[in-house]
Design an enzyme around this catalytic site. Structure first.
Site, PDB file in Angstrom:
ATOM      1  N   ALA A  31      19.753   4.683  45.686  1.00 38.04           N
ATOM      2  CA  ALA A  31      20.649   4.791  46.842  1.00 38.04           C
ATOM      3  C   ALA A  31      20.225   3.929  48.018  1.00 38.04           C
ATOM      4  O   ALA A  31      21.036   3.662  48.911  1.00 38.04           O
ATOM      5  CB  ALA A  31      20.742   6.249  47.274  1.00 38.04           C
ATOM      6  N   ARG A  81      13.627   6.337  47.055  1.00 40.61           N
ATOM      7  CA  ARG A  81      12.175   6.558  47.055  1.00 40.61           C
ATOM      8  C   ARG A  81      11.646   6.638  48.488  1.00 40.61           C
ATOM      9  O   ARG A  81      10.631   7.265  48.752  1.00 40.61           O
ATOM     10  CB  ARG A  81      11.563   5.364  46.311  1.00 40.61           C
ATOM     11  N   ASP A  95      10.735   9.757  43.629  1.00 40.37           N
ATOM     12  CA  ASP A  95      10.388   8.570  42.851  1.00 40.37           C
ATOM     13  C   ASP A  95      10.920   8.840  41.440  1.00 40.37           C
ATOM     14  O   ASP A  95      10.423   9.741  40.761  1.00 40.37           O
ATOM     15  CB  ASP A  95       8.860   8.406  42.840  1.00 40.37           C
ATOM     16  N   HIS A  97      31.524  -4.537  36.830  1.00 36.89           N
ATOM     17  CA  HIS A  97      32.616  -4.332  37.806  1.00 36.89           C
ATOM     18  C   HIS A  97      33.658  -5.450  37.781  1.00 36.89           C
ATOM     19  O   HIS A  97      34.761  -5.274  38.272  1.00 36.89           O
ATOM     20  CB  HIS A  97      32.061  -4.137  39.215  1.00 36.89           C
ATOM     21  N   HIS A 144      29.499 -10.850  33.628  1.00 37.08           N
ATOM     22  CA  HIS A 144      30.758 -11.256  34.275  1.00 37.08           C
ATOM     23  C   HIS A 144      31.409 -12.469  33.603  1.00 37.08           C
ATOM     24  O   HIS A 144      32.604 -12.472  33.302  1.00 37.08           O
ATOM     25  CB  HIS A 144      30.532 -11.625  35.740  1.00 37.08           C
ATOM     26  N   LYS A 193      23.814 -19.172  43.254  1.00 35.37           N
ATOM     27  CA  LYS A 193      23.575 -18.553  44.561  1.00 35.37           C
ATOM     28  C   LYS A 193      23.398 -19.650  45.598  1.00 35.37           C
ATOM     29  O   LYS A 193      23.154 -20.798  45.260  1.00 35.37           O
ATOM     30  CB  LYS A 193      22.294 -17.710  44.513  1.00 35.37           C
ATOM     31  N   LYS A 225      31.572 -17.839  48.985  1.00 37.14           N
ATOM     32  CA  LYS A 225      31.762 -16.987  47.802  1.00 37.14           C
ATOM     33  C   LYS A 225      33.129 -17.310  47.226  1.00 37.14           C
ATOM     34  O   LYS A 225      34.151 -17.211  47.922  1.00 37.14           O
ATOM     35  CB  LYS A 225      31.711 -15.524  48.257  1.00 37.14           C
TER      36      LYS A 225
END
Ligand SMILES: NC(=O)c1ccc[n+]([C@@H]2O[C@H](COP(=O)([O-])OP(=O)(O)OC[C@H]3O[C@@H](n4cnc5c(N)ncnc54)[C@H](OP(=O)(O)O)[C@@H]3O)[C@@H](O)[C@H]2O)c1
Length: 455
Positions: free
Chosen positions: A8, A41, A77, A169, A231, A315, A320
């Site tokens: 998260a 963590r 953890d 995605h 992708h 990159k 983008k």
């Protein structure tokens, strides 16, 4: 519903998962009672972490104060087996735990998948065959064919295939879903969708961002594993697959696998690393990880054998942008003047979603001059409000037990087979250092030809 995110404090949660969950809630797509466990963590007070997330995400969130009442921060953890005991106690203390839908989202590097899944099952939080328990695995699924196979075998021992959601995605993006519609719902395209008529196809996905804080993850991955294996190969499979015997999930995936199994690459492959990569946080000073890849591939089938597919990703590009560009062969022209341009069909994935078809017609005037013309469809402009973000669509699909936009194991297996070969060959290829995208695009054009003007 209890929705738990492992990882998260990571980039994906902040950038994509939280906005998607918020939007689903705002659009009344979430169950009335839901809880989002955010597992990280780092030590945070819950309130401080939620404020931190809010500060990081862009956009307007007018109902944030209500939304945040559904969020919990759980510091643990996830490599510590004992931590799951306390987590299980927390879960089982949630009112109505037994009757709740329980979704676990592994927004972590793939090497953590076996450990987390085993601990969830071992602590009774995920029960084999209980369709209330589902686990979403972020891409890439595995780090190579061997690890992907071993993760998959382990998972299938722990839970049912129907409880596993391997997310990519890209498949939730509107224009990727549109590829099949455009191809199979239009006679004008499907009858000319082959090497007889199509000169080449380019699939590109450029990112402006550098690795930022994600060095630890990215350096083990690189552009081949992070972008191409999932992708770009998924996009290629949709563009190149034969017509399925019906628009059902299983038949579509069967056709995609056939394409992936017939993929072949052609030399040279072009690899680059942006200047400054080695000074990023978490990157070893001698890293050979590529941040740019250019591949020329063929699909060894009757339909496609003479059409090259150029796959390009990198990159630290200028901006983008991502698209599929289908370039048709030249027409035999007999007009007075002007060489007709080759027709192109561009499926724009980002930043704009749309379709553009270029063709030739008569220039206004007395003479028969041929002139290029363009039909342009903007997908976003014609819908009221925004199209849903891919993550919204895919999370909603998991809630509704719909795995059609998730990758099946055999798709992943055939993708890794080819990536493993490319990883080996990569060691023999030069790794170009680039300041900006112009240097890599110049390199591609010098190798493949200067037709890639649209990049
Ligand atoms: N970022 C994107 O836009 C994006 C897009 C598509 C897919 N993905 C995929 O999503 C996955 C995660 O990507 P990410 O960009 O979010 O990576 P990230 O920013 O590096 O985040 C990884 C998360 O895992 C946590 N973590 C690592 N070890 C842990 C441990 N032992 N216990 C608890 N937490 C631990 C990290 O916590 P700490 O903060 O404590 O290190 C961090 O929250 C990757 O597989 C990536 O391919 C990312």
């Amino acid at each position: 519903m209890i929705f738990t995110i492992f990882g998260a404090t990571g980039d994906l949660t902040t950038k994509k998962l939280m906005p998607a969950l918020y939007k689903l809630h705002e659009d009344d797509q979430m169950p009335t009672h839901f809880l989002v466990n955010l597992i990280g963590r780092q030590i945070y007070e819950e309130e401080a972490f939620i404020e931190h997330i809010r500060a990081q995400i862009e956009g307007n969130y007018p109902n944030w104060d209500e939304f945040k009442t559904h969020l919990r921060y759980i510091q643990m953890d996830f490599t510590d087996p004992d931590a799951y005991v306390a987590f299980a106690e927390h879960m089982m203390s949630v009112a109505g735990y037994e009757s709740q839908e329980r979704i676990y989202y592994l927004a972590t590097a793939p090497r953590f998948f076996p450990m987390i899944a085993s601990a969830l099952v071992g602590n009774g939080l995920v029960v084999k065959g209980n369709m209330r328990d589902k686990i979403i695995f972020e891409k890439p699924f595995g780090e190579n064919l061997e690890t992907a196979k071993s993760y998959n075998q382990l998972l299938l021992g722990l839970i049912e295939e129907s409880q596993i959601y391997r997310i990519d995605h890209y498949l939730g993006k509107e224009m990727l879903q549109n590829v099949l519609m455009v191809r199979f719902a239009n006679k004008i395209f499907e009858s000319i969708w082959d090497s007889e008529n199509i000169e080449h196809i380019t699939i590109y996905a450029f990112e402006k961002e550098t690795v930022k804080q994600r060095g630890g993850y990215y350096d083990r991955s690189g552009a081949l594993r992070d972008m191409v294996q999932n992708h770009l190969f998924q996009t290629l499979a949709l563009v190149a697959m034969d017509s399925p015997n019906g628009l059902n999930d299983r038949l579509i995936k069967d056709e995609k696998v056939k394409v992936l199994e017939k993929l072949e690459f052609s030399s040279p492959m072009i690899f680059g690393q942006y200047k400054g990569y080695l000074s990023e946080k978490g990157i070893p000073s001698d890293s050979k990880t590529e941040t740019f890849v250019g591949l020329k591939m063929f699909v060894n089938s009757r339909r496609w054998s003479r059409t090259p597919f150029y796959l390009v990703t990198g990159k630290k590009m200028k901006d983008k942008r991502a698209a599929v560009v289908i370039t048709f062969k030249e027409s035999n022209c007999f007009f007075e003047s002007g060489q007709p341009a080759k027709n192109t069909l561009t499926i724009e994935i980002a930043p704009r979603e749309g379709l553009a078809l270029t063709f030739n017609g008569k220039a206004p005037g007395l003479q028969s001059y041929v002139m290029p013309m363009k039909m342009d469809y903007c997908h976003l402009c014609n819908v009221v409000g925004n199209t849903p973000e891919a993550y919204e669509k895919l999370i909603l699909d998991v809630i509704h037990d719909d795995a059609s936009l998730f990758t099946r194991w055999d798709e992943i297996e055939s993708s890794w087979k080819i990536i493993d070969q490319l990883e080996q060959l990569k060691t023999y290829e030069p790794l170009y250092q680039y300041e900006d995208e112009s240097e890599m695009l110049a390199k591609l054009k010098s190798e493949w030809g200067d037709f890639l003007t649209y990049l």
